[in-house]
Design a protein around this motif. Structure first.
Motif, mmCIF file in Angstrom:
data_model
loop_
_atom_site.group_PDB
_atom_site.id
_atom_site.type_symbol
_atom_site.label_atom_id
_atom_site.label_comp_id
_atom_site.label_asym_id
_atom_site.label_seq_id
_atom_site.Cartn_x
_atom_site.Cartn_y
_atom_site.Cartn_z
ATOM 1 N N ASN A 1 -0.275 36.826 38.352
ATOM 2 C CA ASN A 1 -1.453 37.079 39.181
ATOM 3 C C ASN A 1 -1.211 38.225 40.163
ATOM 4 O O ASN A 1 -2.056 39.101 40.344
ATOM 5 C CB ASN A 1 -1.833 35.800 39.926
ATOM 6 C CG ASN A 1 -3.165 35.904 40.636
ATOM 7 O OD1 ASN A 1 -3.267 35.643 41.824
ATOM 8 N ND2 ASN A 1 -4.206 36.298 39.928
ATOM 9 N N LEU A 2 -0.023 38.249 40.773
ATOM 10 C CA LEU A 2 0.316 39.308 41.726
ATOM 11 C C LEU A 2 0.550 40.645 41.022
ATOM 12 O O LEU A 2 0.293 41.708 41.583
ATOM 13 C CB LEU A 2 1.576 38.917 42.515
ATOM 14 C CG LEU A 2 1.420 37.789 43.537
ATOM 15 C CD1 LEU A 2 2.778 37.384 44.091
ATOM 16 C CD2 LEU A 2 0.496 38.221 44.665
ATOM 17 N N THR A 3 1.035 40.585 39.785
ATOM 18 C CA THR A 3 1.320 41.812 39.033
ATOM 19 C C THR A 3 0.039 42.515 38.620
ATOM 20 O O THR A 3 0.029 43.728 38.395
ATOM 21 C CB THR A 3 2.177 41.484 37.787
ATOM 22 O OG1 THR A 3 3.365 40.800 38.206
ATOM 23 C CG2 THR A 3 2.575 42.741 37.028
ATOM 24 N N ILE B 1 9.829 41.617 36.220
ATOM 25 C CA ILE B 1 8.723 42.318 36.899
ATOM 26 C C ILE B 1 7.922 41.337 37.744
ATOM 27 O O ILE B 1 7.617 41.601 38.914
ATOM 28 C CB ILE B 1 7.798 43.003 35.864
ATOM 29 C CG1 ILE B 1 8.566 44.044 35.042
ATOM 30 C CG2 ILE B 1 6.593 43.625 36.560
ATOM 31 C CD1 ILE B 1 9.079 45.208 35.841
ATOM 32 N N PHE B 2 7.589 40.186 37.151
ATOM 33 C CA PHE B 2 6.854 39.159 37.900
ATOM 34 C C PHE B 2 7.674 38.694 39.104
ATOM 35 O O PHE B 2 7.135 38.489 40.200
ATOM 36 C CB PHE B 2 6.562 37.943 37.013
ATOM 37 C CG PHE B 2 5.600 38.205 35.881
ATOM 38 C CD1 PHE B 2 4.946 39.420 35.751
ATOM 39 C CD2 PHE B 2 5.345 37.223 34.930
ATOM 40 C CE1 PHE B 2 4.059 39.659 34.706
ATOM 41 C CE2 PHE B 2 4.462 37.441 33.884
ATOM 42 C CZ PHE B 2 3.821 38.668 33.770
ATOM 43 N N LEU B 3 8.975 38.501 38.883
ATOM 44 C CA LEU B 3 9.854 38.023 39.952
ATOM 45 C C LEU B 3 9.892 39.026 41.102
ATOM 46 O O LEU B 3 9.799 38.642 42.284
ATOM 47 C CB LEU B 3 11.261 37.799 39.406
ATOM 48 C CG LEU B 3 12.326 37.331 40.408
ATOM 49 C CD1 LEU B 3 11.951 35.968 40.983
ATOM 50 C CD2 LEU B 3 13.698 37.269 39.752
ATOM 51 N N ALA B 4 10.008 40.314 40.776
ATOM 52 C CA ALA B 4 10.060 41.347 41.810
ATOM 53 C C ALA B 4 8.760 41.390 42.611
ATOM 54 O O ALA B 4 8.777 41.547 43.843
ATOM 55 C CB ALA B 4 10.329 42.705 41.159
ATOM 56 N N GLU B 5 7.640 41.238 41.910
ATOM 57 C CA GLU B 5 6.341 41.233 42.596
ATOM 58 C C GLU B 5 6.231 40.027 43.529
ATOM 59 O O GLU B 5 5.765 40.147 44.671
ATOM 60 C CB GLU B 5 5.200 41.211 41.567
ATOM 61 C CG GLU B 5 5.160 42.416 40.634
ATOM 62 C CD GLU B 5 4.490 43.625 41.250
ATOM 63 O OE1 GLU B 5 4.490 43.769 42.481
ATOM 64 O OE2 GLU B 5 3.948 44.437 40.479
ATOM 65 N N ASN B 6 6.654 38.874 43.044
ATOM 66 C CA ASN B 6 6.635 37.662 43.861
ATOM 67 C C ASN B 6 7.515 37.814 45.093
ATOM 68 O O ASN B 6 7.105 37.518 46.223
ATOM 69 C CB ASN B 6 7.126 36.466 43.036
ATOM 70 C CG ASN B 6 5.999 35.554 42.589
ATOM 71 O OD1 ASN B 6 4.964 35.483 43.231
ATOM 72 N ND2 ASN B 6 6.198 34.845 41.497
ATOM 73 N N LEU B 7 8.755 38.270 44.872
ATOM 74 C CA LEU B 7 9.716 38.399 45.971
ATOM 75 C C LEU B 7 9.259 39.418 46.998
ATOM 76 O O LEU B 7 9.464 39.225 48.202
ATOM 77 C CB LEU B 7 11.097 38.775 45.421
ATOM 78 C CG LEU B 7 11.865 37.678 44.676
ATOM 79 C CD1 LEU B 7 13.177 38.221 44.126
ATOM 80 C CD2 LEU B 7 12.132 36.490 45.592
#
Length: 413
Positions: free
Chosen positions: A239-241, A343-349
């Motif tokens: 969702n954030l990506t 990529i999702f993890l980086a966006e979340n973090l």
């Protein structure tokens, strides 16, 4: 449905070519072609319908280049992805397969949550959309359904290889022994795959049995909690990506293709024996779903690449994240998500760090400070002057690199 039709024609009339539908590879190829055609051909009609209903994106001016020009672009385009995935699956997959059922439920469930969120934003003129607690409640509910089904359903089993010494004895007796003879019987298990470790496996039950072996009967609670966490984290990450043209769809296609490879080898006893990995009976059918899903994502990119003609909205992004999470859990590769979905993890973090640091510095210094120029991470690069096409392409390259590293974990232990 076509699978059952051609199976009947083959059994009753020996129709030439009908047996092709018994092959995973053939049905997967047809699924990806069909989903591509649906998403590209009918996608345009759906976009026109959304334009007619004035389902346009409302843009807040955040000072990003090219942002204002996107106002009015149709959103809720995730409907294209959902339809282009489900139609081929319903036609070509075995609909009595528990993994296929779970993925269909996931698609409809998360699609409904995202649709309600987008509907409230566009038709109720509420920019906040569905309240966060209701989104989380929906994600938790899906996690409970998936976790409980995976734990209790009789068709969700694994097969592990026999001990090495026993394999050697069997091979000495018959060098041409079938690969299936080197595996133990099917069993219910809470084991999963863990990367970069010699044994390559982890049992969720171990999280409580070290206290008392008798607690093993409560392992289902741990497994369901893990499913809830994974589904919530990945769906929010997707969702954030979804913030710039083509980023979420392209990154997700790379992730899902990689999971498709894992699904195919994990559901094939010959490849499982050769690669010395856990064999998961009946999971190979998920390859059909993945093929349709990849075709839908790539077809959606036809209209979503810069400059986007349609946005997926939460209807698409929440659904994409939920599907990826459930596939990873089904194929017992959820511990690879931090690498594969980097990529999702980086966006979340980036969001978590930005918010936490801002609150901390405001409390300590009386003025909030930021780590990034803007979060999520892709907006930081936009603020730094990079064109969004360059950002998306480079994120895709990083995604491909992460996918390769993930695939390599099959043999690096």
């Amino acid at each position: 449905m076509l699978y059952y039709l051609f199976e009947y024609l083959e059994q009753q009339f020996q129709l030439p070519g009908a047996s092709l539908f018994g092959f995973i590879t053939f049905r997967a190829a047809v699924a990806i072609i069909l989903s591509l055609l649906i998403s590209t051909i009918f996608g345009k009609r759906i976009i026109r319908f959304l334009q007619k209903k004035q389902v346009g994106e409302t843009i807040r001016d955040l000072g990003l280049e090219g942002q204002v020009e996107k106002a009015g672009t149709p959103t809720m385009g995730g409907i294209i992805i959902i339809l282009a995935t489900l139609i081929p699956v319903l036609l070509l997959a075995k609909l009595d397969n528990i993994y296929i059922i779970l993925l269909i439920v996931t698609t409809i469930w998360m699609g409904a949550i995202g649709f309600i969120d987008d509907y409230i934003k566009k038709f109720k003129n509420n920019k906040e959309g569905l309240k966060g607690r209701f989104k989380v409640l929906g994600q938790v509910g899906l996690g409970v359904i998936v976790g409980a089904t995976m734990y209790f359903h009789e068709d969700v089993t694994i097969k592990e290889k026999l001990p090495i010494e026993q394999q050697k004895v069997l091979l000495a007796e018959d060098p041409d022994i079938a690969p299936s003879a080197l595996f133990e019987a099917e069993e219910k298990s809470t084991k999963t795959t863990i990367p970069f470790v010699k044994g390559n496996e982890f049992d969720y039950a171990n999280l409580i049995t070290w206290i008392n072996p008798g607690l093993g009967k409560y392992a289902w609670i741990i497994f369901i909690l893990a499913a809830i966490f994974i589904i919530t984290a990945v769906s929010n990450g997707a969702n954030l990506t979804d913030g710039i043209d083509g980023l979420a769809a392209g990154s997700s296609a790379i992730i899902v293709l990689t999971l498709g490879l894992f699904t195919w080898v994990s559901g094939n006893i010959v490849f499982s024996e050769y690669l010395d990995i856990m064999y998961i009976p009946r999971v190979e059918e998920v390859t059909i779903y993945i093929a349709a899903f990849v075709g839908a994502l790539i077809g959606f990119l036809w209209y979503n690449t810069y400059p986007a003609q349609v946005f997926m909205g939460d209807t698409g992004s929440l659904t994409i994240g939920g599907i990826i999470a459930v596939i990873a859990i089904a194929v017992r590769k959820e511990w690879l998500i931090p690498v594969l979905c980097g990529i999702f993890l980086a966006e979340n973090l980036s969001v978590m760090l930005q918010v936490s640091y801002f609150k901390y510095t405001r409390k300590k210094f009386g003025e909030g400070r930021r780590i990034f120029k803007m979060s999520p991470l892709h907006h930081h690069y936009q603020k730094s002057g990079y064109h969004e096409s360059k950002i998306v392409t480079r994120f895709w390259i990083v995604g491909i690199l992460l996918a390769i590293i993930t695939i390599v974990t099959l043999k690096i232990r």
